[in-house]
Design a protein around this motif. Structure first.
Motif, PDB file in Angstrom:
ATOM      1  N   GLN A   1     -35.113  43.744  11.833  1.00 49.93           N
ATOM      2  CA  GLN A   1     -34.949  42.818  12.953  1.00 49.93           C
ATOM      3  C   GLN A   1     -33.523  42.317  13.093  1.00 49.93           C
ATOM      4  O   GLN A   1     -33.279  41.344  13.785  1.00 49.93           O
ATOM      5  CB  GLN A   1     -35.886  41.612  12.766  1.00 49.93           C
ATOM      6  N   TYR A   2     -32.569  42.983  12.413  1.00 52.14           N
ATOM      7  CA  TYR A   2     -31.216  42.424  12.377  1.00 52.14           C
ATOM      8  C   TYR A   2     -30.545  42.421  13.745  1.00 52.14           C
ATOM      9  O   TYR A   2     -29.750  41.527  14.051  1.00 52.14           O
ATOM     10  CB  TYR A   2     -30.359  43.199  11.355  1.00 52.14           C
ATOM     11  N   ILE A   3     -30.837  43.429  14.595  1.00 53.30           N
ATOM     12  CA  ILE A   3     -30.124  43.559  15.870  1.00 53.30           C
ATOM     13  C   ILE A   3     -30.254  42.281  16.707  1.00 53.30           C
ATOM     14  O   ILE A   3     -29.254  41.705  17.129  1.00 53.30           O
ATOM     15  CB  ILE A   3     -30.640  44.785  16.662  1.00 53.30           C
ATOM     16  N   HIS A   4     -31.480  41.855  16.912  1.00 56.12           N
ATOM     17  CA  HIS A   4     -31.665  40.683  17.774  1.00 56.12           C
ATOM     18  C   HIS A   4     -31.278  39.382  17.080  1.00 56.12           C
ATOM     19  O   HIS A   4     -30.855  38.441  17.735  1.00 56.12           O
ATOM     20  CB  HIS A   4     -33.102  40.646  18.306  1.00 56.12           C
ATOM     21  N   ARG A   5     -31.406  39.356  15.763  1.00 55.61           N
ATOM     22  CA  ARG A   5     -30.924  38.155  15.047  1.00 55.61           C
ATOM     23  C   ARG A   5     -29.415  38.019  15.218  1.00 55.61           C
ATOM     24  O   ARG A   5     -28.896  36.936  15.481  1.00 55.61           O
ATOM     25  CB  ARG A   5     -31.253  38.251  13.557  1.00 55.61           C
ATOM     26  N   GLN A   6     -28.714  39.128  15.065  1.00 52.38           N
ATOM     27  CA  GLN A   6     -27.252  39.091  15.222  1.00 52.38           C
ATOM     28  C   GLN A   6     -26.870  38.730  16.652  1.00 52.38           C
ATOM     29  O   GLN A   6     -25.891  38.030  16.878  1.00 52.38           O
ATOM     30  CB  GLN A   6     -26.654  40.451  14.863  1.00 52.38           C
ATOM     31  N   MET A   7     -27.657  39.228  17.613  1.00 54.15           N
ATOM     32  CA  MET A   7     -27.362  38.906  19.011  1.00 54.15           C
ATOM     33  C   MET A   7     -27.578  37.402  19.263  1.00 54.15           C
ATOM     34  O   MET A   7     -26.839  36.789  20.030  1.00 54.15           O
ATOM     35  CB  MET A   7     -28.196  39.786  19.948  1.00 54.15           C
TER      36      MET A   7
ATOM     37  N   ALA B   1     -24.495  35.795  18.100  1.00 60.24           N
ATOM     38  CA  ALA B   1     -23.437  35.960  19.109  1.00 60.24           C
ATOM     39  C   ALA B   1     -23.670  35.008  20.279  1.00 60.24           C
ATOM     40  O   ALA B   1     -22.744  34.647  20.999  1.00 60.24           O
ATOM     41  CB  ALA B   1     -23.380  37.403  19.579  1.00 60.24           C
ATOM     42  N   ALA B   2     -24.933  34.625  20.478  1.00 62.46           N
ATOM     43  CA  ALA B   2     -25.287  33.693  21.560  1.00 62.46           C
ATOM     44  C   ALA B   2     -25.200  32.232  21.115  1.00 62.46           C
ATOM     45  O   ALA B   2     -25.741  31.352  21.771  1.00 62.46           O
ATOM     46  CB  ALA B   2     -26.686  34.006  22.072  1.00 62.46           C
ATOM     47  N   ASP B   3     -24.564  32.008  19.952  1.00 57.85           N
ATOM     48  CA  ASP B   3     -24.282  30.650  19.473  1.00 57.85           C
ATOM     49  C   ASP B   3     -25.462  29.907  18.856  1.00 57.85           C
ATOM     50  O   ASP B   3     -25.461  28.682  18.824  1.00 57.85           O
ATOM     51  CB  ASP B   3     -23.693  29.776  20.598  1.00 57.85           C
ATOM     52  N   PHE B   4     -26.438  30.644  18.338  1.00 57.00           N
ATOM     53  CA  PHE B   4     -27.522  29.954  17.628  1.00 57.00           C
ATOM     54  C   PHE B   4     -27.230  29.737  16.143  1.00 57.00           C
ATOM     55  O   PHE B   4     -28.119  29.431  15.373  1.00 57.00           O
ATOM     56  CB  PHE B   4     -28.865  30.657  17.857  1.00 57.00           C
ATOM     57  N   GLU B   5     -26.021  30.015  15.725  1.00 55.18           N
ATOM     58  CA  GLU B   5     -25.484  29.640  14.393  1.00 55.18           C
ATOM     59  C   GLU B   5     -26.339  29.935  13.164  1.00 55.18           C
ATOM     60  O   GLU B   5     -25.887  30.557  12.227  1.00 55.18           O
ATOM     61  CB  GLU B   5     -25.102  28.159  14.362  1.00 55.18           C
TER      62      GLU B   5
ATOM     63  N   ALA C   1     -22.467  42.724  22.332  1.00 59.42           N
ATOM     64  CA  ALA C   1     -22.670  41.335  21.894  1.00 59.42           C
ATOM     65  C   ALA C   1     -21.436  40.822  21.159  1.00 59.42           C
ATOM     66  O   ALA C   1     -21.178  39.619  21.156  1.00 59.42           O
ATOM     67  CB  ALA C   1     -23.896  41.249  20.994  1.00 59.42           C
ATOM     68  N   PHE C   2     -20.678  41.756  20.547  1.00 52.88           N
ATOM     69  CA  PHE C   2     -19.522  41.331  19.749  1.00 52.88           C
ATOM     70  C   PHE C   2     -18.218  41.372  20.553  1.00 52.88           C
ATOM     71  O   PHE C   2     -17.156  41.095  20.028  1.00 52.88           O
ATOM     72  CB  PHE C   2     -19.423  42.203  18.500  1.00 52.88           C
ATOM     73  N   ARG C   3     -18.319  41.749  21.839  1.00 53.25           N
ATOM     74  CA  ARG C   3     -17.100  41.858  22.655  1.00 53.25           C
ATOM     75  C   ARG C   3     -16.701  40.529  23.278  1.00 53.25           C
ATOM     76  O   ARG C   3     -15.646  40.416  23.882  1.00 53.25           O
ATOM     77  CB  ARG C   3     -17.299  42.895  23.772  1.00 53.25           C
ATOM     78  N   TYR C   4     -17.582  39.540  23.192  1.00 53.27           N
ATOM     79  CA  TYR C   4     -17.288  38.258  23.838  1.00 53.27           C
ATOM     80  C   TYR C   4     -17.066  37.165  22.801  1.00 53.27           C
ATOM     81  O   TYR C   4     -17.323  35.992  23.040  1.00 53.27           O
ATOM     82  CB  TYR C   4     -18.444  37.881  24.790  1.00 53.27           C
ATOM     83  N   GLY C   5     -16.645  37.566  21.631  1.00 51.98           N
ATOM     84  CA  GLY C   5     -16.401  36.612  20.562  1.00 51.98           C
ATOM     85  C   GLY C   5     -17.666  36.354  19.760  1.00 51.98           C
ATOM     86  O   GLY C   5     -18.721  36.080  20.326  1.00 51.98           O
ATOM     87  N   CYS C   6     -17.577  36.502  18.449  1.00 47.89           N
ATOM     88  CA  CYS C   6     -18.750  36.262  17.587  1.00 47.89           C
ATOM     89  C   CYS C   6     -18.258  35.797  16.229  1.00 47.89           C
ATOM     90  O   CYS C   6     -17.343  36.385  15.651  1.00 47.89           O
ATOM     91  CB  CYS C   6     -19.572  37.545  17.464  1.00 47.89           C
ATOM     92  N   SER C   7     -18.873  34.714  15.726  1.00 53.67           N
ATOM     93  CA  SER C   7     -18.463  34.192  14.415  1.00 53.67           C
ATOM     94  C   SER C   7     -18.797  35.175  13.304  1.00 53.67           C
ATOM     95  O   SER C   7     -19.800  35.898  13.400  1.00 53.67           O
ATOM     96  CB  SER C   7     -19.221  32.901  14.116  1.00 53.67           C
ATOM     97  N   PRO C   8     -18.008  35.146  12.249  1.00 54.85           N
ATOM     98  CA  PRO C   8     -18.412  35.907  11.061  1.00 54.85           C
ATOM     99  C   PRO C   8     -19.795  35.443  10.628  1.00 54.85           C
ATOM    100  O   PRO C   8     -20.086  34.243  10.676  1.00 54.85           O
ATOM    101  CB  PRO C   8     -17.370  35.530  10.008  1.00 54.85           C
ATOM    102  N   HIS C   9     -20.637  36.386  10.234  1.00 50.53           N
ATOM    103  CA  HIS C   9     -22.004  35.992   9.863  1.00 50.53           C
ATOM    104  C   HIS C   9     -22.602  36.974   8.866  1.00 50.53           C
ATOM    105  O   HIS C   9     -22.094  38.081   8.682  1.00 50.53           O
ATOM    106  CB  HIS C   9     -22.884  35.883  11.111  1.00 50.53           C
TER     107      HIS C   9
END
Ligand code: ATP
Ligand code: MG
Ligand code: MG
Ligand code: MG
Length: 460
Positions: A209-215, A218-222, A417-425
């Protein structure tokens, strides 16, 4: 109207007149003009007595004695304190002097397995660990009956505790529970996919399930977590693989180092172990009555070893193993024993796995690209979780996918998802059934899945 009392409540009703109790006929024994059914509610039992007198007829005693085991009955009875232990087969200090009996739901008189047989402790000499009286297939074919044993009642109540603790601890720590799609497009590990007809397309059941968790990151759910089904079409005739299991998965941003996430995960697991120890001692004891095992040992501060340290320990023990391969199952187990002997813990973490043993989205170790910022967690020497820092740079992610020959065309939205800025996670996936299995020291994952499926079993 009948006011019902539960078995544990009966102590408060001794010598205070009649009460109603609903339960199953656990066993029944007739002796002349008397009959002694034992009534069961989940794992509690109570001795009942019917003796021919002014209220109870001979026919009534006979009728009650003939009610098939496992039938559900309502009885009206007087709770009395046990005069002497002779007629009592239970630990209770209360018995029920029955005046009325109603059959609510009658069981077939021939049961495919006897609850008493299915509840009997294992013979410690039985190395295979299979209860010779009721084998695993008979149990799984008749799972509804099998689940009525005290050990199974306890296992699945404790399993609910694992999920509840996971949710509570993460929620308290600022995580948001999210729900990710279970019908997906393929990513890595193609061989494990189940295909689904998706209108005019072919889709796949979630293997991870990593794809949507990572997305979501990227959507700022920290900080997010999921509790959800994972499907793997693998040859699961092993003691620890299911076709469908529950993933307790989390994903989280970090500021400086992925160990911020690693510590969150290992502390969450330690808090779950403590919660189980403190809140589920009755369940642990009930399982221990049937399956004698050593209690699960863990350290206050979880032990973290480097992968290379683990390999060094194995080599010291005479094992030849490469630097850049995953641990084999025998090596995993041996290392667990070595770690237990040296550090006295059944829970530990191995950090910095070889990059070549991990999927393309794993962040390589910046100091030594032969290794990666990834880890596995082990209970009683077996894997219960894999996790890693993820690559959050889209170009680098594409490069790593190419290197591993992973087809990305269908995953464009994931890369984007990573083209618009994404925190290291970083994040991880924990196998729920494995946590319960190894916490309790059980020998087969089918014991901790209520309705386990495997290549030959799709029902129940
Ligand atoms: P294994 O090495 O045992 O095959 P894995 O490394 O393939 O496991 P991951 O892809 O890392 O598994 O999945 C994360 C976690 O999910 C595992 O650590 C494990 O707890 C659980 N898990 C994986 N496959 C299964 C399965 N078939 N049945 C039950 N749990 C599983
Ligand atoms: Mg696997
Ligand atoms: Mg593995
Ligand atoms: Mg793994």
């Amino acid at each position: 109207e009948r006011i019902f009392v539960t078995v544990p409540e009966l102590v408060n009703h001794v010598d205070k007149g009649l009460v109603w109790v609903r339960g199953r006929v656990h066993t029944s024994r007739a002796k002349g003009k008397q009959c002694f059914p034992i009534l069961r509610q989940q794992s509690s039992t109570i001795q009942c007595i019917l003796a021919v007198n002014d209220i109870i007829s001979k026919q009534m005693v006979k009728f009650t004695g003939n009610i098939p085991k496992e039938s559900i009955i309502d009885i009206q009875a007087k709770p009395v304190s046990v005069p002497n232990k002779i007629e009592s087969c239970t630990e209770q200090t209360v018995e029920l002097c029955v005046e009325q009996v109603f059959v609510i739901s009658q069981a077939k008189s021939q049961l495919p397995l006897q609850i008493e047989d299915a509840s009997r402790p294992l013979n410690p000499d039985d190395a295979g660990g299979l209860n010779i009286r009721v084998n695993q297939d008979t149990r799984l074919n008749n799972r509804v009956l099998d689940l009525r044993t005290p050990a199974n009642q306890a296992i699945f109540r404790l399993e609910a505790g694992v999920c509840r603790l996971f949710r509570d601890i993460l929620t308290e720590n600022g995580f948001t529970e999210i729900h990710t799609p279970k019908i997906q497009l393929p990513d890595e590990g193609g061989e494990y996919f189940f295909t689904v007809n998706y209108f005019k397309e072919t889709a796949y059941l979630a293997v991870s399930q990593y794809i949507h968790r990572q997305m979501a990151i990227a959507a700022d759910f920290e900080k997010v977590f999921t509790v959800g089904a994972v499907f793997r079409a693998e040859d699961s005739h092993t003691h620890r693989h299911l076709i469908e299991f529950v993933g307790l998965d989390l994903e989280m941003t970090f500021k400086y180092h992925y160990h911020e996430v690693l510590h969150t995960i290992s502390n969450t697991l330690t808090a779950i172990f403590k919660g189980l120890r403190d809140q589920y001692s009755r369940e642990i004891e009930a399982v221990g009555q049937q399956y004698k095992v050593e209690p699960f040992k863990f350290l206050e501060k979880p032990l973290i070893l480097q992968f290379t340290e683990g390999i060094a320990m194995l080599r010291e023990a005479g094992i030849e193993t490469g630097d850049d391969e995953d641990l084999s199952l025998p090596n995993e187990k041996l290392l667990g024993r070595l770690v237990k002997a040296k550090y006295d813990t059944d829970f530990y973490i191995l950090d910095k796995f070889p990059l070549s043993a991990r999927p393309f989205y794993t962040m390589p170790d910046p100091d030594n690209p032969k290794y990666s910022n990834s880890f596995d967690m082990f209970m009683r020497g077996e894997e219960i979780s894999s996790g890693a820092q993820r690559i959050h740079d889209p170009e680098y992610l594409i490069e790593r996918a190419k290197h591993d020959a992973v087809e990305l065309t269908k995953l464009a939205a994931y890369i984007d998802a990573f083209r618009y800025g994404c925190s290291p996670h970083a994040g991880c996936s924990i196998g729920m059934e494995r946590v319960v299995m190894f916490y309790l020291g059980l020998n087969n994952i089918r014991k901790t899945s209520m309705f386990p499926h495997d290549p030959k079993r799709l029902m129940p």
